[in-house]
Design a protein around this motif. Structure first.
Motif, PDB file in Angstrom:
ATOM      1  N   PHE A   1      39.378  46.897  31.132  1.00  0.00           N
ATOM      2  CA  PHE A   1      38.420  47.800  31.775  1.00  0.00           C
ATOM      3  C   PHE A   1      38.168  49.040  30.903  1.00  0.00           C
ATOM      4  O   PHE A   1      37.065  49.585  30.894  1.00  0.00           O
ATOM      5  N   TYR A   2      39.186  49.466  30.176  1.00  0.00           N
ATOM      6  CA  TYR A   2      39.046  50.640  29.306  1.00  0.00           C
ATOM      7  C   TYR A   2      38.044  50.376  28.179  1.00  0.00           C
ATOM      8  O   TYR A   2      37.318  51.279  27.756  1.00  0.00           O
ATOM      9  N   ARG A   3      37.955  49.154  27.716  1.00  0.00           N
ATOM     10  CA  ARG A   3      37.123  48.832  26.550  1.00  0.00           C
ATOM     11  C   ARG A   3      35.632  48.882  26.843  1.00  0.00           C
ATOM     12  O   ARG A   3      34.810  48.908  25.930  1.00  0.00           O
ATOM     13  N   GLN A   4      35.203  48.863  28.076  1.00  0.00           N
ATOM     14  CA  GLN A   4      33.792  49.002  28.450  1.00  0.00           C
ATOM     15  C   GLN A   4      32.923  47.917  27.810  1.00  0.00           C
ATOM     16  O   GLN A   4      31.839  48.186  27.297  1.00  0.00           O
ATOM     17  N   GLU A   5      33.404  46.663  27.843  1.00  0.00           N
ATOM     18  CA  GLU A   5      32.613  45.538  27.340  1.00  0.00           C
ATOM     19  C   GLU A   5      32.520  44.486  28.436  1.00  0.00           C
ATOM     20  O   GLU A   5      33.455  44.304  29.223  1.00  0.00           O
ATOM     21  N   LYS A   6      31.404  43.728  28.483  1.00  0.00           N
ATOM     22  CA  LYS A   6      31.198  42.767  29.559  1.00  0.00           C
ATOM     23  C   LYS A   6      32.266  41.679  29.567  1.00  0.00           C
ATOM     24  O   LYS A   6      32.810  41.331  30.619  1.00  0.00           O
ATOM     25  N   ILE A   7      32.564  41.118  28.388  1.00  0.00           N
ATOM     26  CA  ILE A   7      33.586  40.066  28.315  1.00  0.00           C
ATOM     27  C   ILE A   7      34.935  40.632  28.712  1.00  0.00           C
ATOM     28  O   ILE A   7      35.699  40.000  29.460  1.00  0.00           O
ATOM     29  N   SER A   8      35.243  41.830  28.229  1.00  0.00           N
ATOM     30  CA  SER A   8      36.515  42.467  28.571  1.00  0.00           C
ATOM     31  C   SER A   8      36.599  42.723  30.069  1.00  0.00           C
ATOM     32  O   SER A   8      37.656  42.536  30.691  1.00  0.00           O
ATOM     33  N   HIS A   9      35.483  43.146  30.676  1.00  0.00           N
ATOM     34  CA  HIS A   9      35.476  43.402  32.118  1.00  0.00           C
ATOM     35  C   HIS A   9      35.756  42.117  32.895  1.00  0.00           C
ATOM     36  O   HIS A   9      36.476  42.136  33.900  1.00  0.00           O
ATOM     37  N   ALA A  10      35.184  40.999  32.457  1.00  0.00           N
ATOM     38  CA  ALA A  10      35.426  39.717  33.135  1.00  0.00           C
ATOM     39  C   ALA A  10      36.903  39.352  33.083  1.00  0.00           C
ATOM     40  O   ALA A  10      37.496  38.936  34.091  1.00  0.00           O
ATOM     41  N   LEU A  11      37.527  39.521  31.917  1.00  0.00           N
ATOM     42  CA  LEU A  11      38.958  39.239  31.790  1.00  0.00           C
ATOM     43  C   LEU A  11      39.783  40.208  32.632  1.00  0.00           C
ATOM     44  O   LEU A  11      40.797  39.826  33.222  1.00  0.00           O
ATOM     45  N   GLY A  12      39.337  41.470  32.688  1.00  0.00           N
ATOM     46  CA  GLY A  12      40.041  42.446  33.505  1.00  0.00           C
ATOM     47  C   GLY A  12      40.002  42.092  34.974  1.00  0.00           C
ATOM     48  O   GLY A  12      40.993  42.246  35.704  1.00  0.00           O
ATOM     49  N   VAL A  13      38.847  41.618  35.445  1.00  0.00           N
ATOM     50  CA  VAL A  13      38.717  41.217  36.849  1.00  0.00           C
ATOM     51  C   VAL A  13      39.646  40.040  37.147  1.00  0.00           C
ATOM     52  O   VAL A  13      40.334  40.009  38.184  1.00  0.00           O
ATOM     53  N   ILE A  14      39.689  39.046  36.251  1.00  0.00           N
ATOM     54  CA  ILE A  14      40.557  37.874  36.463  1.00  0.00           C
ATOM     55  C   ILE A  14      42.016  38.299  36.561  1.00  0.00           C
ATOM     56  O   ILE A  14      42.752  37.857  37.463  1.00  0.00           O
ATOM     57  N   ALA A  15      42.447  39.187  35.655  1.00  0.00           N
ATOM     58  CA  ALA A  15      43.839  39.637  35.668  1.00  0.00           C
ATOM     59  C   ALA A  15      44.154  40.421  36.933  1.00  0.00           C
ATOM     60  O   ALA A  15      45.218  40.242  37.551  1.00  0.00           O
ATOM     61  N   ALA A  16      43.231  41.293  37.375  1.00  0.00           N
ATOM     62  CA  ALA A  16      43.463  42.095  38.576  1.00  0.00           C
ATOM     63  C   ALA A  16      43.502  41.212  39.825  1.00  0.00           C
ATOM     64  O   ALA A  16      44.332  41.423  40.726  1.00  0.00           O
ATOM     65  N   VAL A  17      42.618  40.213  39.910  1.00  0.00           N
ATOM     66  CA  VAL A  17      42.619  39.293  41.060  1.00  0.00           C
ATOM     67  C   VAL A  17      43.923  38.509  41.115  1.00  0.00           C
ATOM     68  O   VAL A  17      44.497  38.302  42.201  1.00  0.00           O
ATOM     69  N   PHE A  18      44.421  38.072  39.947  1.00  0.00           N
ATOM     70  CA  PHE A  18      45.685  37.339  39.904  1.00  0.00           C
ATOM     71  C   PHE A  18      46.824  38.183  40.468  1.00  0.00           C
ATOM     72  O   PHE A  18      47.634  37.715  41.281  1.00  0.00           O
ATOM     73  N   VAL A  19      46.895  39.458  40.041  1.00  0.00           N
ATOM     74  CA  VAL A  19      47.975  40.326  40.517  1.00  0.00           C
ATOM     75  C   VAL A  19      47.825  40.617  42.009  1.00  0.00           C
ATOM     76  O   VAL A  19      48.815  40.670  42.752  1.00  0.00           O
ATOM     77  N   MET A  20      46.592  40.799  42.479  1.00  0.00           N
ATOM     78  CA  MET A  20      46.383  41.046  43.908  1.00  0.00           C
ATOM     79  C   MET A  20      46.861  39.845  44.728  1.00  0.00           C
ATOM     80  O   MET A  20      47.544  39.999  45.759  1.00  0.00           O
ATOM     81  N   LEU A  21      46.530  38.628  44.301  1.00  0.00           N
ATOM     82  CA  LEU A  21      46.989  37.423  45.008  1.00  0.00           C
ATOM     83  C   LEU A  21      48.503  37.323  44.983  1.00  0.00           C
ATOM     84  O   LEU A  21      49.131  36.950  45.993  1.00  0.00           O
ATOM     85  N   LEU A  22      49.113  37.654  43.843  1.00  0.00           N
ATOM     86  CA  LEU A  22      50.570  37.620  43.738  1.00  0.00           C
ATOM     87  C   LEU A  22      51.193  38.585  44.741  1.00  0.00           C
ATOM     88  O   LEU A  22      52.167  38.239  45.438  1.00  0.00           O
ATOM     89  N   GLY A  23      50.634  39.809  44.832  1.00  0.00           N
ATOM     90  CA  GLY A  23      51.161  40.782  45.776  1.00  0.00           C
ATOM     91  C   GLY A  23      50.938  40.367  47.215  1.00  0.00           C
ATOM     92  O   GLY A  23      51.824  40.496  48.069  1.00  0.00           O
ATOM     93  N   LEU A  24      49.739  39.833  47.536  1.00  0.00           N
ATOM     94  CA  LEU A  24      49.437  39.433  48.909  1.00  0.00           C
ATOM     95  C   LEU A  24      50.289  38.257  49.360  1.00  0.00           C
ATOM     96  O   LEU A  24      50.803  38.243  50.497  1.00  0.00           O
ATOM     97  N   PHE A  25      50.479  37.274  48.502  1.00  0.00           N
ATOM     98  CA  PHE A  25      51.304  36.117  48.876  1.00  0.00           C
ATOM     99  C   PHE A  25      52.751  36.542  49.099  1.00  0.00           C
ATOM    100  O   PHE A  25      53.404  36.081  50.050  1.00  0.00           O
TER     101      PHE A  25
ATOM    102  N   VAL B   1      47.166  44.690  31.109  1.00  0.00           N
ATOM    103  CA  VAL B   1      46.121  43.996  30.354  1.00  0.00           C
ATOM    104  C   VAL B   1      44.765  44.216  31.024  1.00  0.00           C
ATOM    105  O   VAL B   1      43.754  44.487  30.364  1.00  0.00           O
ATOM    106  N   SER B   2      44.728  44.121  32.363  1.00  0.00           N
ATOM    107  CA  SER B   2      43.481  44.353  33.095  1.00  0.00           C
ATOM    108  C   SER B   2      42.961  45.773  32.854  1.00  0.00           C
ATOM    109  O   SER B   2      41.765  45.977  32.612  1.00  0.00           O
ATOM    110  N   SER B   3      43.858  46.770  32.902  1.00  0.00           N
ATOM    111  CA  SER B   3      43.459  48.167  32.670  1.00  0.00           C
ATOM    112  C   SER B   3      42.901  48.343  31.268  1.00  0.00           C
ATOM    113  O   SER B   3      41.901  49.042  31.058  1.00  0.00           O
ATOM    114  N   TYR B   4      43.546  47.686  30.301  1.00  0.00           N
ATOM    115  CA  TYR B   4      43.067  47.784  28.918  1.00  0.00           C
ATOM    116  C   TYR B   4      41.665  47.193  28.778  1.00  0.00           C
ATOM    117  O   TYR B   4      40.797  47.764  28.117  1.00  0.00           O
TER     118      TYR B   4
END
Length: 542
Positions: free
Chosen positions: A61-85, A56-59
Motif C-alpha cells: 500500500f505504501y508503494r502507491q502502485e496498482k499491482i502493489s495495491h492488489a497484492l496488498g489487498v490479498i495479503a490484508a484479506v488473508f490476515v483478516m480471515l485468519l483473525g476471524l476464523f 507485506v500488505s502495508s509495504y
C-alpha cells in the motif's frame, strides 16, 4: 526519500524479518527465537505469518502502485480471515484445524489455550489492522478517522501487553489472561502499527501530531509523556514493593504523587508552548500591521506620485497647446499680417523652455527607475571641473535673468581643477542644486563655491530664500519629498534624492545647513580622485 519514509520502511521490514526468524525457530525448535526468554510465552506460527503478511500488505500500500495495491489487498484479506476464523474458534468453541497447520505446538500454558492457537487479543489486532488497511484502500478520505482509530486500538493493546512484561505482571488471572501475548509479538505489533500510522501521517488526527507546527510539537511531547511516565511510575512502585522498600499504602502514595507530577509537567509544557505561540502571534500581528501600514504609505505615495506627475506633465503641455492655438488663430485671422519674427522668436523660446522642462521631468523619472532597478552607471573620466561649472553658468544666464536672481561664483584657484568623475552626472548634480536654489531662493542672490578640503572637492550652493526646518534635513533627500507643499512649488521632488545618490556613487556625500527664513546651503563633498578608478556599475535602491 526523507528520514520519516525510511524509518517507516524500516519498521515494515523489521516486522517481516522478525516474523521469519520466529518461523525458523519453530522449524528448528530454537526456543530463544520462539519466546525470547525462558518461561516467556512463545509466538505462535500463525501469529508470525499474520504479522509478515500485514507488514507485506502495508509495504504494498505504501508503494502507491496498482499491482502493489492488489497484492496488498490479498495479503490484508488473508490476515483478516485468519483473525476471524481464530476468534470464531474461541466464540463457538470449535476447531477449524488451522492452529497447527504448519507446526505442532507443545508450549501450551496451563492447557487453557488449544495448541498452536494465538491469543484472542492477537486475533482482534489482526482484524482491526487488516480492516483499517482495506478501508483506507477503499476510500481514504471517507474512512481515514475510522482506519486510524482501528490501528490505534491495536497499538494500545500491544502497549498494554509490553507494559505488563516490563512491570512483571503475568496476567494469569480473570479476563486479563486473554490479553496476554508473547513479548516479541507485542513489540512487533507496536512497530507495525507505528509504521502504518506514519504512512498515514498526512491524514486524519495523525497529521496534527506529525506536523512541524506548535500543535505537532506539543502533541508529540505530551504523547511521549503519557506513554512513558505512567508505566515508569507503576514499575517503580511495583518493584519497590517487591524489595520491601515501603508498604502498600506508601506505594499507592507514590503512584498518586507520580501521576500528579506527570500531569503537572505535561500542563507546564503545554503552557510554555502556548505562551510561545502567543508571543510569536503577537510578533506576527505587529509585523503584519507594520507591513499593512507600509503598504498604505506606498499606495499613498503612488497616488501622490501619479497626481504630481500628471500635474507637472500637464502644465508645460497646456502652455505649449495654448501657444500653438494662439499662433494658429493669428495665422487664420489675417494671413497678410502674420506674427512678427520677434513675437515668433518669443513663442519659440517659450516652447523651448517648456520642452526643456518636460525633458527634465522625464530624465528625473528615468534616473529614479535606474536607481531602483540597479541600472545606475558611472562613466568616469578626467575633466576640468572649473570649466564645466563656467560652461553651465553660461547656459543659466537666461533663467537667472527671468527669475531675477544674481549668481556669485567663487573658485579657490584659477588653475584647472582636474577630477576623475562622471562628467554628465556631476553636471546633473550641480544643475539640481542650482535649480533648487533658484526655485526656493525668493529672487535673492545665489552663491556657488568650488573649494577643496584635504583629498575632497566641495561644490557648495547657498541661497537666501525661505530656508528649511532642521526636522526636514533628512526627509528632503528621499524620493518625492520637499520642504513645502507640492501645490506651491512645481517639480517631482526627485532632484535632491538623485543628487544624493550621485554623490554617494562617487564615494562622497551631500549635506544641508539651513535656518528657516534665512536661507539654505547645500554642500556636495566628493573625493577628488576615487579609490576605484575603473568604470563602475553601481546600484542604489531608494
Amino acid at each position: 526519500m526523507n528520514n520519516v519514509n525510511r524509518f517507516t520502511l524500516f519498521l515494515f521490514f523489521f516486522v517481516i524479518l522478525c516474523g521469519l526468524i520466529v518461523l525458523v525457530g519453530w522449524q528448528w525448535n530454537i526456543q530463544v527465537f520462539k519466546s525470547v526468554l525462558p518461561g516467556f510465552i512463545a509466538m505462535k506460527p500463525n501469529t508470525a505469518i499474520g504479522l509478515i503478511f500485514l507488514a507485506v500488505s502495508s509495504y504494498f500500500f505504501y508503494r502507491q502502485e496498482k499491482i502493489s495495491h492488489a497484492l496488498g489487498v490479498i495479503a490484508a484479506v488473508f490476515v483478516m480471515l485468519l483473525g476471524l476464523f481464530t476468534l470464531g474458534e474461541y466464540l463457538f468453541n470449535r476447531d477449524f484445524h488451522i492452529d497447527e497447520l504448519l507446526y505442532k505446538d507443545m508450549d501450551v500454558i496451563a492447557n487453557k489455550w488449544p495448541p498452536g492457537r494465538f491469543a484472542p487479543i492477537t486475533g482482534v489486532n489482526f482484524v482491526f489492522i487488516s480492516a483499517g488497511l482495506l478501508l483506507h484502500f477503499l476510500n481514504s478520505k471517507k474512512f481515514i478517522k475510522t482506519t486510524q482509530a482501528l490501528v490505534t486500538i491495536a497499538w494500545i493493546a500491544s502497549i498494554q501487553a509490553l507494559i505488563g512484561y516490563i512491570s512483571g505482571n503475568s496476567y494469569t488471572f480473570g479476563s486479563a489472561f486473554y490479553t496476554q501475548i508473547a513479548l516479541h509479538t507485542s513489540i512487533l505489533f507496536i512497530a507495525l502499527t507505528s509504521g502504518i500510522l506514519l504512512m498515514w501521517r498526512d491524514e486524519g488526527y495523525v497529521k496534527h501530531l506529525s506536523g512541524d507546527n506548535v500543535a505537532g510539537r506539543v502533541g508529540r511531547k505530551l504523547l511521549l509523556a503519557a506513554v512513558v511516565v505512567p508505566p515508569l511510575i507503576n514499575i517503580l512502585q511495583h518493584h519497590g514493593l517487591k524489595m520491601n522498600l515501603y508498604d502498600a499504602d506508601f506505594g499507592v502514595l507514590i503512584r498518586v504523587v507520580g501521576s500528579i507530577v506527570c500531569f503537572a509537567w505535561m500542563a507546564m509544557i503545554t503552557g510554555i508552548y502556548l505562551s510561545e505561540v502567543d508571543e510569536k502571534r503577537a510578533i506576527a500581528e505587529q509585523a503584519q500591521k507594520t507591513r499593512t501600514e507600509e503598504l498604505q504609505r506606498a499606495l499613498m505615495a503612488r497616488d501622490d506620485l501619479l497626481s504630481i506627475c500628471s500635474h507637472e506633465l500637464k502644465t508645460p503641455i497646456s502652455s505649449m497647446k495654448l501657444q500653438t492655438q494662439f499662433v494658429q488663430y493669428q495665422m487664420e485671422k489675417d494671413i497678410e499680417h502674420t506674427i512678427s519674427p520677434k513675437k515668433m522668436s518669443e513663442i519659440l523660446g517659450q516652447f523651448d523652455n517648456q520642452l526643456n522642462r518636460l525633458t527634465k521631468l522625464i530624465e528625473d523619472m528615468l534616473d529614479f527607475s535606474r536607481l531602483n532597478g540597479g541600472r545606475f552607471k558611472l562613466n568616469k573620466e578626467e575633466f576640468n571641473l572649473n570649466k564645466l561649472i563656467l560652461d553651465m553658468l553660461e547656459s543659466y544666464k537666461a533663467q537667472l535673468k527671468i527669475n531675477q536672481c544674481e549668481l556669485n561664483l567663487s573658485i579657490d584657484s584659477e588653475k584647472p581643477l582636474i577630477v576623475f568623475w562622471d562628467n554628465g552626472r556631476i553636471e546633473q548634480l550641480v544643475e539640481n542644486l542650482l535649480t533648487n536654489a533658484i526655485k526656493y531662493g525668493n529672487h535673492q542672490p545665489i552663491e556657488l563655491s568650488i573649494f577643496q578640503e584635504k583629498q575632497n572637492t566641495c561644490i557648495q550652493i547657498r541661497d537666501h530664500g525661505m530656508g528649511i526646518d532642521s526636522c526636514d534635513f533628512k526627509r528632503i533627500f528621499e524620493p518625492y519629498e520637499r520642504a513645502i507643499s507640492a501645490n506651491k512649488i512645481s517639480g517631482l521632488g526627485l532632484g535632491l534624492y538623485i543628487s544624493r545618490k550621485i554623490a554617494e556613487a562617487h564615494g562622497g556625500s551631500i549635506r544641508v545647513e539651513s535656518v528657516a527664513g534665512v536661507g539654505s546651503t547645500f554642500t556636495a563633498t566628493i573625493p577628488t580622485r576615487m579609490i576605484n578608478e575603473l568604470e563602475g556599475n553601481l546600484s542604489y535602491a531608494g
